[in-house]
Scaffold this motif. Structure first.
Motif, mmCIF file in Angstrom:
data_model
loop_
_atom_site.group_PDB
_atom_site.id
_atom_site.type_symbol
_atom_site.label_atom_id
_atom_site.label_comp_id
_atom_site.label_asym_id
_atom_site.label_seq_id
_atom_site.Cartn_x
_atom_site.Cartn_y
_atom_site.Cartn_z
ATOM 1 N N SER A 1 0.822 -1.219 0.000
ATOM 2 C CA SER A 1 0.000 0.000 0.000
ATOM 3 C C SER A 1 0.852 1.263 0.000
ATOM 4 O O SER A 1 0.594 2.192 -0.777
ATOM 5 N N LEU A 2 1.856 1.300 0.869
ATOM 6 C CA LEU A 2 2.718 2.485 0.943
ATOM 7 C C LEU A 2 3.487 2.701 -0.356
ATOM 8 O O LEU A 2 3.590 3.829 -0.841
ATOM 9 N N ALA A 3 4.027 1.621 -0.908
ATOM 10 C CA ALA A 3 4.760 1.741 -2.174
ATOM 11 C C ALA A 3 3.826 2.213 -3.285
ATOM 12 O O ALA A 3 4.183 3.085 -4.075
ATOM 13 N N SER A 4 2.622 1.648 -3.335
ATOM 14 C CA SER A 4 1.652 2.031 -4.364
ATOM 15 C C SER A 4 1.247 3.501 -4.246
ATOM 16 O O SER A 4 1.235 4.242 -5.239
ATOM 17 N N LEU A 5 0.944 3.910 -3.030
ATOM 18 C CA LEU A 5 0.550 5.318 -2.818
ATOM 19 C C LEU A 5 1.707 6.271 -3.119
ATOM 20 O O LEU A 5 1.509 7.324 -3.722
ATOM 21 N N GLY A 6 2.901 5.894 -2.691
ATOM 22 C CA GLY A 6 4.074 6.724 -2.970
ATOM 23 C C GLY A 6 4.342 6.856 -4.452
ATOM 24 O O GLY A 6 4.643 7.949 -4.950
ATOM 25 N N LEU A 7 4.220 5.754 -5.173
ATOM 26 C CA LEU A 7 4.426 5.795 -6.623
ATOM 27 C C LEU A 7 3.345 6.629 -7.319
ATOM 28 O O LEU A 7 3.644 7.382 -8.249
ATOM 29 N N LEU A 8 2.108 6.482 -6.865
ATOM 30 C CA LEU A 8 1.027 7.302 -7.430
ATOM 31 C C LEU A 8 1.303 8.780 -7.198
ATOM 32 O O LEU A 8 1.207 9.592 -8.110
ATOM 33 N N GLY A 9 1.642 9.117 -5.965
ATOM 34 C CA GLY A 9 1.927 10.514 -5.634
ATOM 35 C C GLY A 9 3.092 11.057 -6.427
ATOM 36 O O GLY A 9 3.036 12.165 -6.965
ATOM 37 N N HIS A 10 4.143 10.277 -6.532
ATOM 38 C CA HIS A 10 5.337 10.698 -7.258
ATOM 39 C C HIS A 10 5.043 10.862 -8.754
ATOM 40 O O HIS A 10 5.532 11.792 -9.400
ATOM 41 N N SER A 11 4.226 9.964 -9.286
ATOM 42 C CA SER A 11 3.928 9.995 -10.722
ATOM 43 C C SER A 11 2.944 11.093 -11.108
ATOM 44 O O SER A 11 2.978 11.600 -12.220
ATOM 45 N N LEU A 12 2.043 11.410 -10.204
ATOM 46 C CA LEU A 12 1.011 12.410 -10.514
ATOM 47 C C LEU A 12 1.449 13.837 -10.237
ATOM 48 O O LEU A 12 0.815 14.777 -10.721
ATOM 49 N N LEU A 13 2.469 13.996 -9.437
ATOM 50 C CA LEU A 13 2.909 15.352 -9.088
ATOM 51 C C LEU A 13 4.013 15.848 -9.987
ATOM 52 O O LEU A 13 4.771 15.253 -10.574
#
Length: 129
Positions: free
Chosen positions: A117-129
């Motif tokens: 979950s943390l890796a997925s959320l971090g990757l989403l945040g990093h990719s969308l910002l």
């Protein structure tokens, strides 16, 4: 660029998976069960321990690699790797203990789900910002 954290994590989980597989093979040989589980409880537990590792390890390691590739700080990547490796190990060892250690199994699942979950959320945040 090198990916030492993912490589070490994959190697450790690979060794864990090999050990779990050897336990399945050993039980199959001793119980003389070639295919299926023969309704042998010990074999069923071993098959599920191996299967569970095979189900969660690939996505966990893929996400860890992407985290490492994205330039996440080393400390964060090591923390995720630790959650993944210890989570998988605890879950596997819970199946070895008789009676099963439901606490170790639960903690192992929580650690694995937290890392995913943390890796997925971090990757989403990093990719969308």
């Amino acid at each position: 660029m090198t990916f030492h954290i993912t490589a070490i994590s994959a190697a450790l989980i690979g060794l864990l998976y090999t050990w779990l597989s050897a336990r399945v093979i050993a039980r199959r040989m001793s119980a003389r069960i070639s295919v299926g589980d023969g309704e042998d409880k010990a074999l069923i537990y071993r098959i599920r321990a191996q299967g569970n590792c095979g189900e969660y390890a690939p996505i966990s390691l893929l996400l860890l690699l992407l985290v490492e590739l994205s330039g996440t700080p080393t400390g964060v990547t090591i923390a995720l790797a630790t959650l993944i490796v210890l989570g998988r190990a605890l879950h596997a060892f819970a199946f070895v203990k008789r009676p099963m250690s439901f606490l170790a199994r639960r903690v192992g699942m929580i650690m694995t789900f937290a890392a995913i979950s943390l890796a997925s959320l971090g990757l989403l945040g990093h990719s969308l910002l």
